[in-house]
Design a protein around this motif. Structure first.
Motif, PDB file in Angstrom:
ATOM      1  N   ASP A  76      -3.051   6.874 -10.147  1.00 42.50           N
ATOM      2  CA  ASP A  76      -3.081   7.830  -9.034  1.00 42.50           C
ATOM      3  C   ASP A  76      -2.139   7.392  -7.917  1.00 42.50           C
ATOM      4  O   ASP A  76      -1.405   8.203  -7.345  1.00 42.50           O
ATOM      5  CB  ASP A  76      -4.501   7.957  -8.460  1.00 42.50           C
ATOM      6  CG  ASP A  76      -5.494   8.563  -9.432  1.00 42.50           C
ATOM      7  OD1 ASP A  76      -5.111   9.419 -10.240  1.00 42.50           O
ATOM      8  OD2 ASP A  76      -6.672   8.165  -9.368  1.00 42.50           O
ATOM      9  N   ALA A  77      -2.166   6.099  -7.599  1.00 38.33           N
ATOM     10  CA  ALA A  77      -1.324   5.568  -6.527  1.00 38.33           C
ATOM     11  C   ALA A  77       0.152   5.667  -6.895  1.00 38.33           C
ATOM     12  O   ALA A  77       0.978   6.048  -6.059  1.00 38.33           O
ATOM     13  CB  ALA A  77      -1.697   4.120  -6.220  1.00 38.33           C
ATOM     14  N   VAL A 129       1.967  -0.343  -4.300  1.00 35.50           N
ATOM     15  CA  VAL A 129       0.872   0.266  -5.053  1.00 35.50           C
ATOM     16  C   VAL A 129      -0.469  -0.101  -4.429  1.00 35.50           C
ATOM     17  O   VAL A 129      -1.333   0.764  -4.234  1.00 35.50           O
ATOM     18  CB  VAL A 129       0.921  -0.135  -6.545  1.00 35.50           C
ATOM     19  CG1 VAL A 129      -0.321   0.362  -7.280  1.00 35.50           C
ATOM     20  CG2 VAL A 129       2.180   0.401  -7.210  1.00 35.50           C
ATOM     21  N   ASP A 130      -0.645  -1.370  -4.085  1.00 36.37           N
ATOM     22  CA  ASP A 130      -1.898  -1.814  -3.463  1.00 36.37           C
ATOM     23  C   ASP A 130      -2.155  -1.089  -2.144  1.00 36.37           C
ATOM     24  O   ASP A 130      -3.273  -0.647  -1.873  1.00 36.37           O
ATOM     25  CB  ASP A 130      -1.885  -3.324  -3.234  1.00 36.37           C
ATOM     26  CG  ASP A 130      -1.929  -4.112  -4.528  1.00 36.37           C
ATOM     27  OD1 ASP A 130      -2.296  -3.533  -5.581  1.00 36.37           O
ATOM     28  OD2 ASP A 130      -1.580  -5.312  -4.495  1.00 36.37           O
ATOM     29  N   ALA A 131      -1.124  -0.950  -1.326  1.00 37.86           N
ATOM     30  CA  ALA A 131      -1.266  -0.252  -0.048  1.00 37.86           C
ATOM     31  C   ALA A 131      -1.601   1.217  -0.260  1.00 37.86           C
ATOM     32  O   ALA A 131      -2.425   1.793   0.458  1.00 37.86           O
ATOM     33  CB  ALA A 131       0.009  -0.399   0.781  1.00 37.86           C
ATOM     34  N   ARG A 136      -4.863   3.418   0.919  1.00 34.99           N
ATOM     35  CA  ARG A 136      -4.689   4.644   1.706  1.00 34.99           C
ATOM     36  C   ARG A 136      -5.361   5.835   1.029  1.00 34.99           C
ATOM     37  O   ARG A 136      -6.089   6.603   1.663  1.00 34.99           O
ATOM     38  CB  ARG A 136      -3.199   4.937   1.914  1.00 34.99           C
ATOM     39  CG  ARG A 136      -2.941   6.115   2.858  1.00 34.99           C
ATOM     40  CD  ARG A 136      -1.481   6.541   2.847  1.00 34.99           C
ATOM     41  NE  ARG A 136      -1.125   7.244   1.645  1.00 34.99           N
ATOM     42  CZ  ARG A 136      -1.434   8.528   1.380  1.00 34.99           C
ATOM     43  NH1 ARG A 136      -2.154   9.225   2.246  1.00 34.99           N
ATOM     44  NH2 ARG A 136      -1.051   9.111   0.263  1.00 34.99           N
ATOM     45  N   LEU A 137      -5.131   6.001  -0.278  1.00 35.37           N
ATOM     46  CA  LEU A 137      -5.708   7.136  -0.996  1.00 35.37           C
ATOM     47  C   LEU A 137      -7.231   7.056  -1.056  1.00 35.37           C
ATOM     48  O   LEU A 137      -7.916   8.076  -0.909  1.00 35.37           O
ATOM     49  CB  LEU A 137      -5.138   7.211  -2.410  1.00 35.37           C
ATOM     50  CG  LEU A 137      -3.682   7.642  -2.528  1.00 35.37           C
ATOM     51  CD1 LEU A 137      -3.211   7.509  -3.978  1.00 35.37           C
ATOM     52  CD2 LEU A 137      -3.480   9.059  -2.022  1.00 35.37           C
ATOM     53  N   GLN A 138      -7.774   5.854  -1.253  1.00 38.68           N
ATOM     54  CA  GLN A 138      -9.233   5.710  -1.303  1.00 38.68           C
ATOM     55  C   GLN A 138      -9.840   6.030   0.057  1.00 38.68           C
ATOM     56  O   GLN A 138     -10.872   6.705   0.144  1.00 38.68           O
ATOM     57  CB  GLN A 138      -9.634   4.302  -1.750  1.00 38.68           C
ATOM     58  CG  GLN A 138     -11.112   4.164  -2.029  1.00 38.68           C
ATOM     59  CD  GLN A 138     -11.571   4.974  -3.232  1.00 38.68           C
ATOM     60  OE1 GLN A 138     -11.034   4.800  -4.315  1.00 38.68           O
ATOM     61  NE2 GLN A 138     -12.553   5.827  -3.043  1.00 38.68           N
ATOM     62  N   ALA A 139      -9.204   5.572   1.132  1.00 38.55           N
ATOM     63  CA  ALA A 139      -9.703   5.858   2.477  1.00 38.55           C
ATOM     64  C   ALA A 139      -9.650   7.355   2.755  1.00 38.55           C
ATOM     65  O   ALA A 139     -10.594   7.922   3.337  1.00 38.55           O
ATOM     66  CB  ALA A 139      -8.894   5.090   3.518  1.00 38.55           C
ATOM     67  N   GLU A 140      -8.581   8.004   2.332  1.00 37.32           N
ATOM     68  CA  GLU A 140      -8.439   9.451   2.518  1.00 37.32           C
ATOM     69  C   GLU A 140      -9.542  10.190   1.751  1.00 37.32           C
ATOM     70  O   GLU A 140     -10.169  11.109   2.272  1.00 37.32           O
ATOM     71  CB  GLU A 140      -7.062   9.887   2.031  1.00 37.32           C
ATOM     72  CG  GLU A 140      -6.725  11.326   2.267  1.00 37.32           C
ATOM     73  CD  GLU A 140      -5.316  11.625   1.802  1.00 37.32           C
ATOM     74  OE1 GLU A 140      -5.181  12.254   0.733  1.00 37.32           O
ATOM     75  OE2 GLU A 140      -4.364  11.226   2.489  1.00 37.32           O
ATOM     76  N   TYR A 141      -9.783   9.792   0.511  1.00 32.52           N
ATOM     77  CA  TYR A 141     -10.825  10.415  -0.296  1.00 32.52           C
ATOM     78  C   TYR A 141     -12.198  10.191   0.329  1.00 32.52           C
ATOM     79  O   TYR A 141     -12.996  11.126   0.459  1.00 32.52           O
ATOM     80  CB  TYR A 141     -10.799   9.858  -1.726  1.00 32.52           C
ATOM     81  CG  TYR A 141     -11.859  10.454  -2.603  1.00 32.52           C
ATOM     82  CD1 TYR A 141     -11.674  11.687  -3.210  1.00 32.52           C
ATOM     83  CD2 TYR A 141     -13.060   9.798  -2.809  1.00 32.52           C
ATOM     84  CE1 TYR A 141     -12.659  12.256  -3.999  1.00 32.52           C
ATOM     85  CE2 TYR A 141     -14.053  10.353  -3.595  1.00 32.52           C
ATOM     86  CZ  TYR A 141     -13.851  11.584  -4.188  1.00 32.52           C
ATOM     87  OH  TYR A 141     -14.837  12.138  -4.956  1.00 32.52           O
ATOM     88  N   ASP A 142     -12.484   8.954   0.722  1.00 34.40           N
ATOM     89  CA  ASP A 142     -13.783   8.627   1.309  1.00 34.40           C
ATOM     90  C   ASP A 142     -14.022   9.398   2.608  1.00 34.40           C
ATOM     91  O   ASP A 142     -15.150   9.815   2.895  1.00 34.40           O
ATOM     92  CB  ASP A 142     -13.902   7.125   1.569  1.00 34.40           C
ATOM     93  CG  ASP A 142     -13.946   6.312   0.277  1.00 34.40           C
ATOM     94  OD1 ASP A 142     -14.138   6.896  -0.816  1.00 34.40           O
ATOM     95  OD2 ASP A 142     -13.753   5.076   0.364  1.00 34.40           O
ATOM     96  N   ALA A 143     -12.983   9.607   3.389  1.00 38.57           N
ATOM     97  CA  ALA A 143     -13.109  10.310   4.666  1.00 38.57           C
ATOM     98  C   ALA A 143     -13.492  11.777   4.468  1.00 38.57           C
ATOM     99  O   ALA A 143     -14.041  12.401   5.376  1.00 38.57           O
ATOM    100  CB  ALA A 143     -11.808  10.209   5.454  1.00 38.57           C
TER     101      ALA A 143
END
Length: 65
Positions: free
Chosen positions: A8-9, A40-42, A46-53
């Motif tokens: 995904d990243a 990729v790690d960054a 970012r994507l996980q934080a966006e999804y969680d939000a």
């Protein structure tokens, strides 16, 4: 809860066609430059934080279609 994965990243970073093969090998089909592990790690973070939000909005959507 969905967990964002490495593929995904990478798709988010480079776009275009990629394939994830057994063993974790990524094949780039459109001539993209592979991102570094740090990028990729960054992007994973970012994507996980966006999804969680957006959890609240997803929960509300189920309650009020």
């Amino acid at each position: 809860m969905k967990t964002i994965d490495k593929v995904d990243a990478i798709i988010s970073l480079v776009g275009g066609g990629i394939t994830s093969q057994a063993g974790g090998t990524i094949v780039y089909h459109d001539g993209q430059t592979p991102p570094s592990e740090a990028e990729v790690d960054a992007e994973l973070i970012r994507l996980q934080a966006e999804y969680d939000a957006q959890e609240y909005a997803r929960n509300r959507q189920a309650e009020y279609p």
